[in-house]
Scaffold this active site. Structure first.
Site, PDB file in Angstrom:
ATOM      1  N   ASP A  23      18.920 -13.426 -23.199  1.00  0.00           N
ATOM      2  CA  ASP A  23      20.162 -12.806 -23.691  1.00  0.00           C
ATOM      3  C   ASP A  23      19.900 -11.443 -24.329  1.00  0.00           C
ATOM      4  O   ASP A  23      20.363 -11.175 -25.452  1.00  0.00           O
ATOM      5  CB  ASP A  23      20.867 -13.726 -24.712  1.00  0.00           C
ATOM      6  CG  ASP A  23      21.019 -15.156 -24.218  1.00  0.00           C
ATOM      7  OD1 ASP A  23      21.205 -15.346 -23.007  1.00  0.00           O
ATOM      8  OD2 ASP A  23      20.936 -16.087 -25.044  1.00  0.00           O
TER       9      ASP A  23
ATOM     10  N   GLU B  95      30.918 -15.323 -19.683  1.00  0.00           N
ATOM     11  CA  GLU B  95      30.345 -15.246 -21.039  1.00  0.00           C
ATOM     12  C   GLU B  95      29.644 -13.910 -21.218  1.00  0.00           C
ATOM     13  O   GLU B  95      29.729 -13.031 -20.364  1.00  0.00           O
ATOM     14  CB  GLU B  95      29.354 -16.410 -21.245  1.00  0.00           C
ATOM     15  CG  GLU B  95      28.217 -16.415 -20.233  1.00  0.00           C
ATOM     16  CD  GLU B  95      27.384 -17.688 -20.263  1.00  0.00           C
ATOM     17  OE1 GLU B  95      27.773 -18.665 -20.905  1.00  0.00           O
ATOM     18  OE2 GLU B  95      26.318 -17.696 -19.611  1.00  0.00           O
TER      19      GLU B  95
HETATM   20  C1  6LW Z   1      24.329 -17.860 -24.188  1.00  0.00           C
HETATM   21  C2  6LW Z   1      25.033 -17.570 -22.938  1.00  0.00           C
HETATM   22  C3  6LW Z   1      23.928 -17.675 -22.023  1.00  0.00           C
HETATM   23  O1  6LW Z   1      25.170 -18.094 -25.236  1.00  0.00           O
HETATM   24  O2  6LW Z   1      23.088 -18.617 -22.491  1.00  0.00           O
HETATM   25  O3  6LW Z   1      22.855 -16.617 -20.275  1.00  0.00           O
HETATM   26  C4  6LW Z   1      23.564 -19.046 -23.720  1.00  0.00           C
HETATM   27  N1  6LW Z   1      23.806 -16.924 -21.015  1.00  0.00           N
HETATM   28  O4  6LW Z   1      25.626 -16.346 -22.860  1.00  0.00           O
HETATM   29  C5  6LW Z   1      22.425 -19.424 -24.597  1.00  0.00           C
HETATM   30  O5  6LW Z   1      21.450 -18.417 -24.577  1.00  0.00           O
END
Ligand code: 6LW
Length: 533
Positions: free
Chosen positions: A40, A196
Site C-alpha cells: 500500500d 479501494e
Molecule cells: C488495504 C487495501 C488493500 O486497506 O489492502 O491493496 C488492504 N489493497 O487498500 C490492506 O493492506
C-alpha cells in the site's frame, strides 16, 4: 612528454565520466524498489526529496517511512507512529491494526492519514520532519478504510475514503478532523470488486481519482477516472485498468497482484507510479511468502490526456526505463552486534511491546529478551523483535545464550507469517539435557519436525531461504560446524495458505508457554544476508 600528458588527460577524463555515471541517470532499474512486506505505498515529494510510507498492520512501531532522491534507492528514516498513545494495538489480530496509509505534504507540513482497524478507525498525524516526531492522532469520525486527504486550490480540505459501495468524499476541518458536510459517494470504479485505495490529483483542470480494484490478490489493478468537479461524476479512463497483471499480458509475470498505487511528479516534470505487487514462487499454482512489496513504474501523462503506466500497464523485475540521477545509499552491514542502545529501524515488535522485556544495555553488546508467558500463537504482546524476509534467497543466523531452568521455556529464531503460521527454530531444556528443536505451526497442525541434543545453552542458529525451501541449522557456539536439522516447504508460510496482508518476518523471541518465568535470552549478534545488490 607530450604523449604522456595526452595519456594522463584521457585517463582523468575517463575517471571523471566513470564517477559521474554513479550519480547520473541509468538505463534501467530493478523492481521491487522496497523489498519484503511493504504494501500500500503512498508517496510525496518535497523539492528533490521523495518520502514513502507503507502499511504495518499489527507491528509496532507503525508505518515505516522511507526517503529517496531518485525513486529507485530508498532508505528507511523511521516510523510515523512510535508511541503507544498513537498506535494502540492491544490484542490486534494478524493483519489487524494499521491498514493503508497516505502520505501528503501541504504548506510546510507532512500528513500521514491512516486507519487503525483494531482501535480508533480513521486518523491523521502531522510532522514538520518526516523522520518524526509525529503528532498525536487527530481522529476522524468516518467509518471506512484507505483514507486520503486532498487540498483543493480554493483552500478546502477533502477526506477521501473507501466505503462498501465505492469512494466517498467529504470536506473536513483540517484543524479538528471534523466533517463539514455529509459524505458523498463519488465513484464505484469500473465494476471490479473492492474499489479501494483512493487518491485524488488535480491536473489540467481535472480531478483525477485513482483506485485499487479487484481486491488485493491476483485480480488486483489500478484504475482511474476524472471529473471537472471533485464530487463527480467521474468518467472512466478508456485505458482502464491502467495497471494490472490479471490479464493475458500479465499471466506469466513473476510479479502478480499489482495495484493499490500512488502517483508522484519528479522535479524534472516526469511522472511515476508506486504500487504494490508480490513476487511469486512458480509452481503449478503461484504462491508468495514475501508479502506485498513496493514497485516503481514510469508514467506517461500528457497534458489533458490520461496517464499510461509503463507503456502497456504492466511492470517487470528488470525495468528498462531511464532513471532520475541516482543517489544510492550505503549498504547496511549484514551483521548487527547490538552495540547501539537502540534497535535499527528494520526491527519491529508484534503489538505494543512490554518495554522491560527488552534491553540493549543490561549486557553490553547483547540484546536481552525476557521470556513472556505469551506464545507466538497468541495475539498478545509476545516477546519478539522481527525484521522482514526481503528475498527468497537469504541466510540468517544468530549467536544466543539461553538462561533457563524449566522445560516450558524456549528461545530462538522464528519465521513468522502470522500467529497461526510459523516455523520456530528454538533452544530449550528437556530434563537434564538442552535441545534444539524445529517446530512447525500451520493452522491447527503443529508438530516437532526435528530435534537434537546440544552440549551447551549457547548455540548458533542458522536458516537458509530459497524459493521452495527453508533449511534449518545449528552449531555449538564453540566453533563447531553447522549441522542441518531439517528442511521445510516455504509454501505453508505463504499468504495463499496463511491468509492476510503481511509477509514472512524473521523474529528473535523467547516464551515460557503460559507460565510465569525468569528465563531470558542474550543475542550476541544477528546476521541477515542476501545476494541482492
Ligand atoms: C488495504 C487495501 C488493500 O486497506 O489492502 O491493496 C488492504 N489493497 O487498500 C490492506 O493492506
Amino acid at each position: 612528454m607530450r604523449l604522456l600528458h595526452f595519456t594522463i588527460t584521457i585517463v582523468s577524463l575517463a575517471a571523471i565520466s566513470f564517477f559521474n555515471t554513479q550519480v547520473q541517470a541509468q538505463n534501467g532499474y530493478k523492481n521491487p524498489v522496497i523489498r519484503g512486506f511493504n504494501p500500500d505505498p503512498s508517496i510525496c515529494r518535497v523539492n528533490g526529496d521523495f518520502y514513502l510510507v507503507t502499511s504495518s498492520f499489527e507491528y509496532f512501531p507503525g508505518i515505516p517511512i522511507y526517503h529517496s532522491k531518485d525513486l529507485v534507492n530508498w532508505k528507511q528514516i523511521g516510523h510515523c507512529l512510535t508511541r503507544d498513545s498513537q498506535l494502540p494495538l492491544h490484542q490486534a489480530p494478524a493483519s489487524g491494526g494499521l491498514f493503508a496509509p497516505s502520505l501528503r505534504y501541504h504548506n510546510g507540513m507532512f500528513y500521514v492519514v491512516c486507519t487503525n482497524i483494531s482501535g480508533g478507525g480513521n486518523f491523521y498525524c502531522t510532522a514538520t520532519d518526516p523522520a518524526g516526531p509525529w503528532s498525536e492522532p487527530i481522529w476522524v469520525e468516518i467509518n471506512s478504510i484507505d483514507p486520503d486527504i486532498f487540498w483543493d486550490e480554493d483552500g478546502k480540505t477533502y477526506f477521501v475514503t473507501q466505503g462498501d459501495e465505492g469512494i466517498r468524499v467529504t470536506e473536513i476541518d483540517i484543524q479538528t478532523g471534523k466533517t463539514l458536510a455529509p459524505e458523498r459517494l463519488v465513484w464505484g470504479g469500473t465494476g471490479g470488486r473492492f474499489p479501494e485505495a483512493p487518491h485524488i490529483y488535480k491536473k489540467d483542470g481535472f480531478y483525477y481519482l485513482m483506485l485499487g480494484e479487484g481486491g488485493t490478490e491476483y485480480m488486483h489493478s489500478a484504475t482511474i477516472g476524472r471529473s471537472r468537479y471533485i464530487y463527480g461524476p467521474y468518467e472512466s479512463c478508456p485505458l482502464n485498468p491502467i495497471l494490472t497483471h490479471a490479464n493475458r499480458r500479465g499471466q506469466a509475470n513473476p510479479i502478480q497482484g499489482v495495484g493499490h498505487a500512488d502517483f508522484v511528479q519528479a522535479q524534472d516534470g516526469s511522472w511515476w507510479m508506486v504500487c504494490l505487487g508480490f513476487r511469486v514462487t512458480q509452481t503449478m499454482a503461484y504462491y508468495h511468502v514475501l508479502g506485498r512489496e513496493t514497485f516503481l513504474a514510469p508514467v506517461d501523462w500528457p497534458k489533458n490526456g490520461w496517464p499510461q503506466v509503463n507503456g502497456n500497464g504492466t511492470i517487470a523485475l528488470n525495468m528498462k526505463t531511464t532513471t532520475l540521477p541516482l543517489h544510492p545509499f550505503e549498504k547496511k552491514p549484514a551483521r548487527t552486534d547490538f552495540n547501539e542502545d537502540k534497535l535499527d529501524f528494520e526491527w519491529q515488535y508484534l503489538r505494543n511491546p512490554i518495554r522491560e522485556n527488552y534491553s540493549l544495555t543490561e549486557k553490553k553488546g547483547h540484546l536481552r529478551i525476557s521470556a513472556s508467558p505469551y506464545t507466538l500463537n497468541e495475539t498478545e504482546a509476545v516477546s519478539i523483535v522481527c525484521r522482514r524476509q526481503t528475498e527468497h534467497d537469504f541466510t540468517t543466523s544468530a549467536l544466543l545464550e539461553f538462561i533457563s531452568s524449566n522445560d516450558n521455556e524456549e528461545a530462538g529464531i522464528t519465521l513468522i507469517q502470522n500467529n497461526t503460521h510459523h516455523y520456530d527454530l528454538l533452544l530449550k531444556k528437556s530434563g537434564k539435557q538442552t535441545i534444539v528443536q524445529l517446530r512447525v505451526c500451520i493452522g491447527s497442525l503443529s508438530y516437532i519436525a526435528a530435534e537434537q541434543t546440544v552440549s551447551d545453552n549457547k548455540v548458533l542458529l542458522k536458516i537458509e531461504g530459497s524459493p521452495y525451501q527453508y533449511t534449518f541449522y545449528f552449531a555449538n557456539a564453540k566453533g563447531q560446524k553447522y549441522m542441518e536439522l531439517s528442511r521445510l516447504d516455504t509454501r505453508y508460510l505463504s499468504t495463499e495458505v496463511a491468509g492476510g496482508f503481511t509477509g514472512v518476518m524473521i523474529g528473535l523471541y523467547a516464551s515460557s508457554n503460559g507460565k510465569p518465568s525468569q528465563a531470558k535470552v542474550y543475542y550476541d549478534w544477528y546476521e541477515y544476508q542476501t545476494d541482492e545488490k
